[in-house]
Scaffold this active site. Structure first.
Site, mmCIF file in Angstrom:
data_model
loop_
_atom_site.group_PDB
_atom_site.id
_atom_site.type_symbol
_atom_site.label_atom_id
_atom_site.label_comp_id
_atom_site.label_asym_id
_atom_site.label_seq_id
_atom_site.Cartn_x
_atom_site.Cartn_y
_atom_site.Cartn_z
ATOM 1 N N GLY A 134 3.552 -3.342 1.503
ATOM 2 C CA GLY A 134 4.554 -4.329 1.112
ATOM 3 C C GLY A 134 3.913 -5.416 0.276
ATOM 4 O O GLY A 134 2.696 -5.437 0.110
ATOM 5 N N LYS A 135 4.736 -6.316 -0.222
ATOM 6 C CA LYS A 135 4.225 -7.364 -1.097
ATOM 7 C C LYS A 135 3.123 -8.176 -0.434
ATOM 8 O O LYS A 135 2.184 -8.602 -1.069
ATOM 9 C CB LYS A 135 5.358 -8.319 -1.489
ATOM 10 C CG LYS A 135 6.165 -7.802 -2.636
ATOM 11 C CD LYS A 135 7.025 -8.911 -3.216
ATOM 12 C CE LYS A 135 8.040 -8.321 -4.152
ATOM 13 N NZ LYS A 135 8.985 -9.281 -4.659
ATOM 14 N N ARG A 136 3.274 -8.377 0.867
ATOM 15 C CA ARG A 136 2.320 -9.224 1.552
ATOM 16 C C ARG A 136 0.937 -8.586 1.677
ATOM 17 O O ARG A 136 -0.056 -9.246 1.885
ATOM 18 C CB ARG A 136 2.840 -9.591 2.942
ATOM 19 C CG ARG A 136 2.891 -11.079 3.119
ATOM 20 C CD ARG A 136 3.525 -11.448 4.427
ATOM 21 N NE ARG A 136 4.971 -11.386 4.347
ATOM 22 C CZ ARG A 136 5.755 -11.092 5.372
ATOM 23 N NH1 ARG A 136 5.223 -10.790 6.548
ATOM 24 N NH2 ARG A 136 7.053 -11.079 5.235
ATOM 25 N N ASP A 137 0.898 -7.270 1.548
ATOM 26 C CA ASP A 137 -0.398 -6.597 1.665
ATOM 27 C C ASP A 137 -1.125 -6.534 0.332
ATOM 28 O O ASP A 137 -2.077 -5.803 0.179
ATOM 29 C CB ASP A 137 -0.209 -5.155 2.160
ATOM 30 C CG ASP A 137 0.686 -5.096 3.351
ATOM 31 O OD1 ASP A 137 0.314 -5.673 4.366
ATOM 32 O OD2 ASP A 137 1.761 -4.471 3.254
#
Ligand code: GLU
Length: 481
Positions: A251-254
């Site tokens: 995901g974006k956070r990773d």
């Protein structure tokens, strides 16, 4: 055999996620491997999700990676290729033509219901503990379709579909995945489900390569292929890229950054390409570094793994370092333009190149350049805290640090700074004289000369700094201790 034709069909909805780019790359490699065509098609029918400028980012991303496309939109706003237009919004006529074919076959109907009515059907289904299905509410006498209402597909056969997927193997899905889905919305634009099947057929696409999220809808697509009597292409659904911990989708956070962010952070397109191609693919050997040409030669869908590959950014960093190492100095010099630090950017080309040659092997990303090079161009400020937070060096008292630096000054005063070997042997003698361990002595001298966390080997550093600056820096370090 038909000429191999693959496509990348992004929706211009924002940034280009690395997962999509991997799919684009794999599609590209299949096309080039098969001496075929790679088509770029912009799926812009979802006006609500449209983001201005997003298409340009797609094109620039492909261009930066060297994924040259044979057909599709170009950066100057024109289009190339014989199967255009390549924007779905410009292909309304094409969809209408096939919609009429389905209407003619009695396989499409104008949806007569208002949102309130549909809401009521849903409530009924819920009360009866059933899933709501449009096909349970097919109108007996649908109104003539004038484009003001959605056109729905009348799913002809509620059957189990089976198909072969070039990556996932033999797959099947039951009729529960099938309902009377919308072909053309009331805004006159087709849905993805309908548009891509029509386009892939008309554009003579032979391999449809996309993410695994499309597997669940395959019965829909297959029922359309059958109803329209289109030949099925090769389907290949690729597993999601997994977050670094391996447990969930990236995901974006990773750090699922857009590819242009990697470009701006100093990654080489060769490394990015190499990394993305090998997410979930290898050639069956231990080889890890592949050029684009090698990938074209070796890549096949059969060797793409079924399970999701982990997005290991450390591996990308390592690959980037490998690719930087391999570059000719002049090539690297061109590429680091814009990455120099404030002092470095003012230096002469010759000065920059000399420094670059010394740090090349240690550069992991081009963005590391300032931290690895500024101290060659400007006098670094002594920062004894670096020494004090070093595990080995912090064990010695300051008096011992300065004593060692004085001994180093003495040993180097007599050394020949034109020769790295001579500098190395002066350092070795110093080591014997002081009885210190190399990490302690050399670590200390490195700090005194660079005040940087990472720097090239000492002989190279001193050679480049020259005698005067080396000795002056040792003196400043002692003075500021
Ligand atoms: N427009 C779709 C997307 O961006 C394309 C899917 C496909 O390749 O068919 O996900």
């Amino acid at each position: 055999m038909n000429k191999v034709r693959t496509r990348f069909a992004p929706s211009p909805t924002g940034y280009v996620h690395v997962g999509n780019v991997r799919t684009a790359l794999h599609s590209y490699l299949v096309a080039r491997h098969g001496k075929g065509d790679f088509v770029l098609r912009i799926e812009d029918t979802d006006q609500k999700r449209f983001v201005d400028g997003a298409e340009r980012v797609v094109l620039e991303t492909l261009q930066w990676l060297g994924l040259d496309w044979d057909e599709g939109p170009e950066l100057d706003g024109s289009e190339k290729g014989a199967y255009g237009p390549y924007h779905q919004t410009a292909r309304k006529e094409n969809y209408l033509k096939w919609a009429q074919v389905l209407i003619g076959k009695g396989l499409a109907y104008a949806d007569p219901y208002t949102p309130e009515q549909v809401e009521q059907f849903r409530a009924e289904a819920k009360a009866a503990k059933k899933a709501f299905l449009y096909r349970d509410y097919r109108p007996e006498n649908p109104p003539e379709w004038d484009g003001s209402r959605p056109l729905r597909f009348k799913v002809p056969e509620l059957k189990r579909y089976e198909w072969d997927d070039a990556v996932m193997g033999h797959l099947s899905a039951g009729p529960e995945a099938l309902d009377d889905f919308i072909l053309i919305k009331s805004d006159g634009l087709p849905t993805y489900n309908f548009a891509h099947v029509v386009d892939d057929h008309e554009m003579k696409i032979t391999h449809v390569i996309r993410g695994q999220e499309y597997i669940a809808s395959m019965p829909k697509y297959l029922s359309l292929y059958d109803a329209l009597e289109f030949e099925r292409p090769v389907f290949a659904c690729e597993a999601h890229i997994m977050a670094p911990d391996g447990n969930k989708k990236l995901g974006k956070r990773d750090g699922a950054k857009s590819v242009t962010e990697y470009r701006d952070a100093g990654y080489l397109p060769e490394a990015m390409l190499n990394f993305l191609a090998s997410l979930g693919w290898n050639d069956g050997t231990e080889q890890e570094i592949f050029s684009k040409e090698e990938l074209i030669e070796k890549f096949t869908l059969e060797r793409v793994q079924k399970s999701g590959a982990r997005f290991d950014e450390k591996r990308l960093v390592w690959m980037n370092g490998q690719w930087i190492k391999q570059l000719e100095l002049d090539d690297l010099y061109e590429r680091v333009h814009g990455f120099w630090g404030p002092a470095g950017q003012k230096a002469s080309a010759a000065g920059q190149k000399a420094v670059l040659a010394v740090v090349q092997d240690r550069l992991k990303t081009l963005a590391d350049l300032p931290s690895l090079t500024e101290y060659f161009f400007t006098e670094p400020k002594p920062n004894w805290q670096m020494v004090d937070s070093n595990k080995q060096l912090s064990k010695l008292p300051r008096t011992e640090h300065t004593k060692l630096l004085e001994q180093a000054t003495h040993a180097l005063e007599a050394a020949d700074f034109n020769s790295e070997e001579a500098l190395q042997s002066a350092l070795n003698e110093l080591l014997a004289e002081t009885g210190q361990k190399p990490p302690v002595l050399f670590g200390l001298v490195r700090f005194a000369l660079t005040w940087a966390q990472f720097s090239p080997g000492l002989p190279e550093t001193m050679h480049l700094l020259g005698r005067e600056r080396t000795l002056a820096r040792l003196q400043v370090a002692i003075d500021k201790a």
